[in-house]
Design a protein around this motif. Structure first.
Motif, PDB file in Angstrom:
ATOM      1  N   THR A 270       5.892   9.451  -0.783  1.00  0.00           N
ATOM      2  CA  THR A 270       5.765   8.782   0.499  1.00  0.00           C
ATOM      3  C   THR A 270       6.938   9.163   1.384  1.00  0.00           C
ATOM      4  OG1 THR A 270       4.667   6.893  -0.541  1.00  0.00           O
ATOM      5  CG2 THR A 270       5.599   6.538   1.652  1.00  0.00           C
TER       6      THR A 270
ATOM      7  N   ALA B 284       0.657   2.504  -3.661  1.00  0.00           N
ATOM      8  CA  ALA B 284       1.607   3.477  -3.124  1.00  0.00           C
ATOM      9  C   ALA B 284       2.866   2.771  -2.653  1.00  0.00           C
ATOM     10  CB  ALA B 284       0.978   4.261  -1.980  1.00  0.00           C
TER      11      ALA B 284
ATOM     12  N   ASN C  49       2.067   7.821   2.866  1.00  0.00           N
ATOM     13  CA  ASN C  49       1.920   8.299   1.496  1.00  0.00           C
ATOM     14  C   ASN C  49       1.054   9.556   1.493  1.00  0.00           C
ATOM     15  OD1 ASN C  49      -0.046   7.955  -1.225  1.00  0.00           O
ATOM     16  ND2 ASN C  49       2.162   7.737  -1.555  1.00  0.00           N
TER      17      ASN C  49
ATOM     18  N   GLY D 194      -2.565   4.491  -2.242  1.00  0.00           N
ATOM     19  CA  GLY D 194      -2.284   5.775  -1.615  1.00  0.00           C
ATOM     20  C   GLY D 194      -3.556   6.568  -1.447  1.00  0.00           C
TER      21      GLY D 194
END
Length: 548
Positions: free
Chosen positions: A240, A462, A218, A453
């Motif tokens: 990501t 994330a 990410n 993230g």
């Protein structure tokens, strides 16, 4: 803390032998840098273990079962290098008899009956590349039933000598044994093997390299040429990597490929900040070298069993996605003494620089190695025999250096290539989105339990990081490694990061949702109470057999 052991120096490699090794790895017109006389050993670093030098061989695209499914039992047909296991060899989580005779994967030719694993012999070393994308790999796992590999990741094609199932998507069920991946089986016998190590997430090579050096896919900071299906976007707009984009700015990057730059930290950033010598060493990275076939620059190429391939592949580049660690122009180090230290090359070098530096007594504390592509093991353009030549030449070289007594070599892989493996790992990180498919369409568990993230405020969960992913081979070769040992501990690609952090950095972590914080180390594959004075194993690079 441990000090460097006081043992007699191993035999020195001469420059002539070094150049012979370089020729085996991809012939060049001249060595990259003039080699100074060997420097006297520096004072030992303060480390948590006796390991002063870690060398990570980061190869391509193999599942555990594809290389070790029948370990330690090899077929031993006439004309192939034999392998006979030590009678005390521990068992691995390999193929049970029922999986070889009544496998749940369907025959791709007619949709009925079992598609059983089958042995590929040495003459079938060159095979087609299988589908190893983020979504198809999850679909093949079928929520842990592990029964949809031919339908989702299988690709038909070579080996040219194959018939029947090898010419269908059932090729994905093929495996090698100790008569082809002979060196790896011998290293496993003499040192340590894991049968419970995984890709940190599902997905292809770039995903693997990002997990390996940062524990994090990410945090895409910039994209070029559109994201296509290379990047997954979370509902908060975070990005990501799930595919194989090239690194933005690399002079060898393809102008037609999607490209990205990553935010956040890598293990390289932590080592640099701590003043620890380290380097990423890659085949084909020195653009000034002319290979014996006349190729140079980004087009430097070499020929193996699978044909001719460019030595350097941008989306395999070890640290090129992070501006703090990148060397996008492939700038050469100012001198051999720079290698491992700050300088114009920014810790990124050609693989030939590694051998010259090590021979000159300048082996960095941590070295990450990527072979010239034709020797990296990637199906389609490489193969296990060319891979074996490179691995064995490299380890034979290291074992003859005075530093071997404080060195550990890790042999690991970036992804599974989609090859069949019967064992699903624990899912330590979940995800939901159109690219997920492990537990149902659009799902790998639920988003609410995903790791964060890089920006935990804007992105507490994330997406696009479903994992652990496929099971991969992992070996440790060192005079400190346990002998004929199989590690059943759950590890993953970031377990090597964790070992580095614990050994050199006092347990510092990368942060920002990196898997290093939730991973085991590989420390259990060593025995630091006993130095093995016989802890060298010289193998024949062609056959993989011991040389006595």
């Amino acid at each position: 803390m441990f000090e460097k052991l006081k043992t007699s120096d191993a035999p020195r490699r001469t420059l002539a032998v070094l150049l012979a090794l370089a020729t085996a790895l991809g012939p060049t017109a001249t060595p990259a840098l003039a080699a100074p006389a060997r420097k006297p050993a520096k004072a030992a670093l303060a480390t948590a273990t006796p390991i002063q030098h870690l060398v990570v061989i980061f190869d391509e695209n193999q599942s555990f079962d594809h290389y070790f499914g029948t370990y330690p039992v090899a077929a031993n047909p006439s004309g192939e290098p034999p392998f006979y296991a030590d009678p005390h060899t521990p068992t691995v989580n390999g193929y049970a008899p029922v999986l070889l005779t009544n496998n749940p994967n369907l025959n791709p030719a007619n949709g009925t009956g079992a598609s059983n694993p089958f042995r590929l012999d040495r003459s079938q070393a060159v095979t087609a590349d299988q589908d190893h994308d983020y979504t198809p790999e999850q679909q093949a796992f079928d929520a842990g039933l592990m029964d949809l590999f031919p339908a989702n990741t299988g690709s038909a094609g070579p080996p040219p000598s194959g018939t029947g199932v090898t010419q269908t998507n059932g090729l994905v069920m093929g495996y090698y044994d100790g008569n082809t991946v002979t060196a790896l089986w011998n290293y496993a016998q003499f040192f340590a093997l894991s049968d419970n190590s995984y890709g940190s997430t599902f997905g292809p090579s770039t995903v693997g390299v990002m997990n390996f050096v940062a524990g994090q896919t990410n945090g895409v900071a910039a994209t070029l040429n559109g994201t296509g299906d290379e990047v997954n976007g979370g509902p908060d707009g975070s990005l990501t990597v799930i595919g194989d984009p090239d690194p933005i700015g690399d002079v060898c990057a393809s102008p037609t490929r999607n490209q990205v730059t990553m935010g956040g930290q890598t293990i390289g950033d932590l080592l640099t900040a701590a003043g620890i010598t380290w380097g990423g060493f890659m085949g084909g990275f020195n653009l000034s070298i002319v290979n014996s076939n006349g190729t140079t620059g980004c087009a430097r190429s070499s020929t193996g069993l699978a044909g001719t391939q460019a030595d350097y592949i941008p989306h395999h580049s070890l640290f090129a996605y992070w501006p703090t660690d990148a060397n996008p122009a492939h700038t050469r180090p100012a001198s051999l003494s720079e290698i491992g230290n700050n300088g114009p090359a920014n810790h990124e070098y050609d693989i030939l620089d590694f051998y010259q530096a090590a021979e000159a007594g300048l082996l960095p504390a941590v070295s990450f190695l990527k072979a010239p592509a034709y020797q990296d093991g990637h199906p389609g353009y490489s193969d296990p025999l060319d891979e074996q030549t490179w691995i064995v030449n490299t380890i034979n070289f290291l074992e003859r250096l005075p530093t071997w007594k404080s060195t550990a070599v890790v042999i690991m892989y970036d992804d599974s290539d989609g090859w069949y493996d019967h064992q699903m790992g624990p899912i330590v990180n979940t995800s939901t989105g159109p690219d997920d498919a492990l537990t149902g369409p659009g799902t790998c568990g639920t988003a609410a339990t995903s790791l964060p993230g890089l920006n935990t405020t804007a992105n507490p969960h994330a997406l696009g990081r479903c994992g652990f992913g496929p099971r991969l081979p992992l070996l440790v070769v060192s005079p400190w490694a346990k002998q004929n040992f199989v590690d059943h501990s759950v590890t993953n690609q970031t377990s090597i990061i964790r070992f580095i952090e614990d050994n050199w950095l006092g347990g510092q972590r990368i942060g920002g949702g990196s898997f290093d914080a939730v991973s085991n180390s590989i420390v259990q594959m060593f025995d630091f109470t006993r130095f093995r004075w016989d802890g060298v194993l010289f193998l024949n690079p062609s056959t993989g057999e011991p040389e006595f």
